[in-house]
Write a protein that holds these residues in place. Structure first.
Motif, PDB file in Angstrom:
ATOM      1  N   UNK A  12       0.842  -1.209   0.000  1.00  0.00           N
ATOM      2  CA  UNK A  12       0.000   0.000   0.000  1.00  0.00           C
ATOM      3  C   UNK A  12       0.876   1.257   0.000  1.00  0.00           C
ATOM      4  N   UNK A  13       1.895   1.234   0.871  1.00  0.00           N
ATOM      5  CA  UNK A  13       2.773   2.409   0.982  1.00  0.00           C
ATOM      6  C   UNK A  13       3.553   2.637  -0.312  1.00  0.00           C
ATOM      7  N   UNK A  14       3.969   1.542  -0.953  1.00  0.00           N
ATOM      8  CA  UNK A  14       4.723   1.661  -2.201  1.00  0.00           C
ATOM      9  C   UNK A  14       3.813   2.112  -3.346  1.00  0.00           C
ATOM     10  N   UNK A  15       2.650   1.492  -3.443  1.00  0.00           N
ATOM     11  CA  UNK A  15       1.728   1.801  -4.541  1.00  0.00           C
ATOM     12  C   UNK A  15       1.228   3.247  -4.451  1.00  0.00           C
ATOM     13  N   UNK A  16       0.869   3.697  -3.259  1.00  0.00           N
ATOM     14  CA  UNK A  16       0.273   5.033  -3.120  1.00  0.00           C
ATOM     15  C   UNK A  16       1.325   6.129  -2.999  1.00  0.00           C
ATOM     16  N   UNK A  17       2.350   5.884  -2.165  1.00  0.00           N
ATOM     17  CA  UNK A  17       3.304   6.957  -1.869  1.00  0.00           C
ATOM     18  C   UNK A  17       4.679   6.739  -2.490  1.00  0.00           C
ATOM     19  N   UNK A  64       5.876  -1.809  -9.709  1.00  0.00           N
ATOM     20  CA  UNK A  64       6.979  -1.162 -10.425  1.00  0.00           C
ATOM     21  C   UNK A  64       6.738  -1.056 -11.936  1.00  0.00           C
ATOM     22  N   UNK A  65       5.651  -1.691 -12.422  1.00  0.00           N
ATOM     23  CA  UNK A  65       5.303  -1.499 -13.837  1.00  0.00           C
ATOM     24  C   UNK A  65       4.741  -0.103 -14.075  1.00  0.00           C
ATOM     25  N   UNK A  66       4.256   0.517 -12.987  1.00  0.00           N
ATOM     26  CA  UNK A  66       3.738   1.883 -13.104  1.00  0.00           C
ATOM     27  C   UNK A  66       4.903   2.850 -13.249  1.00  0.00           C
ATOM     28  N   UNK A  67       4.641   3.988 -13.894  1.00  0.00           N
ATOM     29  CA  UNK A  67       5.719   4.970 -14.028  1.00  0.00           C
ATOM     30  C   UNK A  67       5.865   5.771 -12.738  1.00  0.00           C
ATOM     31  N   UNK A  68       4.812   5.809 -11.936  1.00  0.00           N
ATOM     32  CA  UNK A  68       4.869   6.559 -10.685  1.00  0.00           C
ATOM     33  C   UNK A  68       3.824   6.005  -9.717  1.00  0.00           C
ATOM     34  N   UNK A  69       4.018   6.246  -8.408  1.00  0.00           N
ATOM     35  CA  UNK A  69       2.985   5.849  -7.456  1.00  0.00           C
ATOM     36  C   UNK A  69       1.714   6.688  -7.647  1.00  0.00           C
TER      37      UNK A  69
END
Lengths: 143, 168
Positions: free
Chosen positions: A22-27, B62-67
Motif C-alpha cells: 500500500x505504501x509503495x503503490x500510493x506513496x 513497479x510497472x507503473x511509471x509513478x505511485x
C-alpha cells in the motif's frame, strides 16, 4: 515447538506485506520502520509529515491491539531494565548504520531481491541467534 | 494530503500485522532466534507471509511509471556491500537478540505502557540520533555534501551521502 503459531504468524505477515505494498503503490515509499523513524531525526523538507503519520498509524494500531487483545504485548522475557536500554541503543544505531531493519531489509529488501538486504538479513539473524545462544547457555536465559 | 492518509493507514495495518504475527512478544522473537534450544519457527512464517504478498506486489507496482499519490518511487538502488552494512546489521542483530524487539514492534508496543518498551524505545531513538550525529561529523570531515544541498544543485554528481539517505 510448543508455542508454534504458523497460521496467525503467516496471516500477520500477509498484513505486513499488504501494508508495505500500500505504501509503495500510493506513496512510492519503502516500509522500513527504522528508515521512516530515523528520517525524522534529520528532517528534510516535504519528506517529514508522511513519516509522522506512518508512526502515528503504528501507535494507533498498537492502541487498538491493546483494547482488543492486550496479550499480544506479553513481554515474558527475563531481562533487566539496563539490558532493554542497551538493546534499544544497539538496535537504533545498528539499524541506521546498516541502512535498515527487519522490515526494510527482511521484508521489503528481500521482496525485491536486493543483495544488500539479503546479506543484512543473513547477518542480523546470525548475530541474533549467536546472542540468544550465549544468553541461554552462559546466563541461564536471564540477563 | 492523500499520502498522509495512506501513510497512516499503512502504519495501522502494519501494527495490526505485527501484533497478530507475534512480533510484539519479545519472548517469541527470542524463541525464534533460539535455534539450538526450544526453537519456535513462527517468525519464519511472518517473513514468508509478508514476502509472499510483497514480492509479487512489488513487481506489479513497479510497472507503473509513478505511485498513485506521489511524483516518483523512492527505492534504494545501492547493490554494493560495505562495512557499514555488515557492522550495522551485526549490532542490530545483537540488540535484537538481547531485547527481543526490533523497531516496528517496539513502536507498536508503546501504547501497552510496559516498562521494557518505555526503556527500549527512547534508547533506540537515542541510538538512531547518535548515528545521525556520527554521520554528520563524517560528512563534515570528508567534505561530502548533504543530500539537501545536492538536490538544490543539479550539477553536482550523486554523493555517497545522497545514496545513504535512501534506507532499505
Amino acid at each position: 515447538m510448543e508455542n508454534f503459531t504458523p497460521g496467525a504468524s503467516f496471516l500477520g505477515g500477509v498484513l505486513i506485506g499488504l501494508s508495505a505494498s500500500l505504501l509503495l503503490l500510493c506513496n512510492g515509499k519503502i516500509a522500513g520502520i527504522s528508515g521512516i523513524l530515523g528520517g525524522l531525526l534529520r528532517p528534510v523538507r516535504d519528506d517529514t509529515l508522511w513519516r509522522v503519520f506512518f508512526i502515528a498509524g503504528l501507535l494507533a494500531g498498537g492502541a487498538i491491539l491493546r483494547l482488543v487483545s492486550p496479550q499480544v504485548f506479553d513481554i515474558a522475557l527475563t531481562r533487566s531494565g539496563e539490558v532493554f536500554l542497551l538493546a534499544g541503543l544497539l538496535v537504533g544505531f545498528g539499524a541506521r548504520l546498516g541502512s535498515g531493519c527487519t522490515s526494510g531489509h527482511g521484508v521489503c529488501g528481500i521482496s525485491r531481491l536486493s543483495p544488500r538486504s539479503l546479506l543484512a538479513t543473513l547477518i542480523f539473524m546470525t548475530a541474533g541467534i549467536v546472542t540468544v545462544y550465549i544468553v541461554n547457555t552462559f546466563f541461564g536465559g536471564a540477563l | 494530503m492523500s499520502t498522509l492518509v495512506t501513510s497512516f493507514l499503512a502504519g495501522m495495518l502494519f501494527a495490526v500485522g505485527l501484533g497478530l504475527s507475534g512480533m510484539t512478544q519479545p519472548a517469541k522473537v527470542v524463541g525464534f532466534l533460539d535455534l539450538t534450544g526450544r526453537w519456535d519457527p513462527s517468525l519464519a512464517c511472518v517473513m514468508l507471509g509478508a514476502i509472499a504478498v510483497h514480492a509479487p506486489a512489488y513487481r506489479l507496482i513497479r510497472r507503473r511509471s509513478a505511485p498513485i499519490f506521489a511524483a516518483a518511487f523512492a527505492i534504494p538502488t545501492r547493490r554494493d556491500f560495505d562495512l557499514r552494512l555488515v557492522g550495522g546489521a551485526a549490532l542490530f542483530g545483537i540488540g535484537w537478540g538481547l531485547g527481543g524487539f526490533c523497531p516496528g514492534p517496539a513502536i507498536t508496543s508503546l501504547p501497552s505502557g510496559h516498562t521494557a518498551v518505555l526503556l527500549f524505545v527512547p534508547a533506540m531513538v537515542a541510538g538512531m540520533y547518535l548515528h545521525t550525529l556520527v554521520e554528520g561529523l563524517q560528512v563534515r570531515r570528508s567534505g561530502i555534501v548533504h543530500p539537501e544541498t545536492v538536490s538544490r544543485s543539479p550539477t553536482l554528481p550523486p554523493s555517497p551521502a545522497l545514496q545513504y539517505r535512501h534506507d532499505a
